[in-house]
Design a protein around this motif. Structure first.
Motif, short mmCIF file in Angstrom:
data_model
loop_
_atom_site.label_atom_id
_atom_site.label_comp_id
_atom_site.label_asym_id
_atom_site.label_seq_id
_atom_site.Cartn_x
_atom_site.Cartn_y
_atom_site.Cartn_z
N ALA A 1 7.51 4.55 8.74
CA ALA A 1 7.75 3.71 9.91
C ALA A 1 8.44 2.42 9.46
O ALA A 1 7.91 1.68 8.64
CB ALA A 1 6.42 3.39 10.59
N ALA A 2 9.65 2.19 10.00
CA ALA A 2 10.47 1.07 9.54
C ALA A 2 10.79 0.10 10.67
O ALA A 2 11.00 0.51 11.81
CB ALA A 2 11.77 1.61 8.95
N GLY B 1 0.82 -1.21 0.00
CA GLY B 1 0.00 0.00 0.00
C GLY B 1 0.86 1.26 0.00
O GLY B 1 0.47 2.29 -0.55
N VAL B 2 2.05 1.17 0.62
CA VAL B 2 3.00 2.28 0.56
C VAL B 2 3.43 2.49 -0.89
O VAL B 2 3.48 3.62 -1.38
CB VAL B 2 4.23 2.02 1.46
N MET B 3 3.73 1.41 -1.58
CA MET B 3 4.16 1.52 -2.98
C MET B 3 3.03 2.04 -3.86
O MET B 3 3.26 2.84 -4.77
CB MET B 3 4.68 0.18 -3.49
N LEU C 1 1.08 8.33 6.54
CA LEU C 1 1.83 7.40 7.37
C LEU C 1 2.12 6.20 6.48
O LEU C 1 1.19 5.54 5.98
CB LEU C 1 1.01 6.98 8.59
N LEU C 2 3.40 5.94 6.25
CA LEU C 2 3.84 4.89 5.34
C LEU C 2 4.55 3.82 6.17
O LEU C 2 5.72 3.99 6.54
CB LEU C 2 4.75 5.48 4.27
N ALA C 3 3.85 2.74 6.49
CA ALA C 3 4.36 1.75 7.42
C ALA C 3 4.96 0.53 6.71
O ALA C 3 4.33 -0.06 5.84
CB ALA C 3 3.24 1.29 8.35
#
Length: 193
Positions: A140-141, A80-82, A99-101
């Motif tokens: 968030a990594a 979903g981030v991509m 917010l990119l988790a």
């Protein structure tokens, strides 16, 4: 169909638009639980066909964004981030923040049981967009994500202009890694408001 506003009178609050990964909706996933907690949250509907197509996922995100009035905060996980970063290259709508988790490193070989790099390339996921996003973001990594090394996610965050948050050893931040509820998501979303 995605409502234009989840709760009457919530017109000042941004709509939280949840962008799931390739496995779509999982009942015990933190994104599903988050949507149930927030009166102003909606999720991009799952695809009926072309489930691996990046273009189809970007179009579904664009359609969901188009049905929302007012400010939007995107909350994306994994692929979903991509989907979000591919959408950002051409999306015309202003986004309040994202917010990119735990983004996966699609340019590296995927572990067994995940989509092969050739299939990802054939379906439009590669190359991964690396330009600055046109909205504030928090990336968030995880320190032990089987789908992306921390240093690679750190590079993506820098390229996207996002603030990197080190979550520690949380795997891929999904039910398989022991995450249903993820309370920190609410804190990070508040930072974007």
């Amino acid at each position: 169909m995605i409502p234009t506003r989840s709760k009457p009178g919530a017109s000042d609050a941004p709509t939280i638009l949840i962008v799931p990964g390739l496995r779509d909706h999982v009942a015990e996933h933190w994104q599903t639980l988050l949507e149930a907690k927030l009166p102003n949250a909606v999720t991009v509907p799952p695809l009926d066909r072309d489930k691996l197509s990046c273009a189809a996922r970007v179009a579904a995100l664009d359609a969901a964004i188009g049905r929302i009035n007012g400010p939007i905060i995107l909350v994306a996980h994994s692929a979903g981030v991509m989907t979000t970063v591919h959408w950002a290259r051409h999306g015309a709508r202003q986004i309040h923040g994202a917010l990119l988790a735990t983004p996966p490193d699609l340019e590296a070989p995927m572990p067994s049981g995940h989509t092969a790099r050739d299939d990802l390339e054939r379906n439009g996921w590669l190359p991964v967009p690396r330009g600055a996003l046109p909205f504030p973001s928090i990336v968030a990594a995880s320190r032990n994500d089987p789908l992306a090394r921390f240093d690679r996610v750190s590079e993506m965050a820098a390229d996207w202009g996002g603030r990197l948050v080190d979550l520690g050893p949380v795997g891929h931040l999904n039910p398989a890694a022991g995450f249903g509820d993820w309370p920190q998501a609410l804190e990070l979303i508040r930072e974007l408001k």
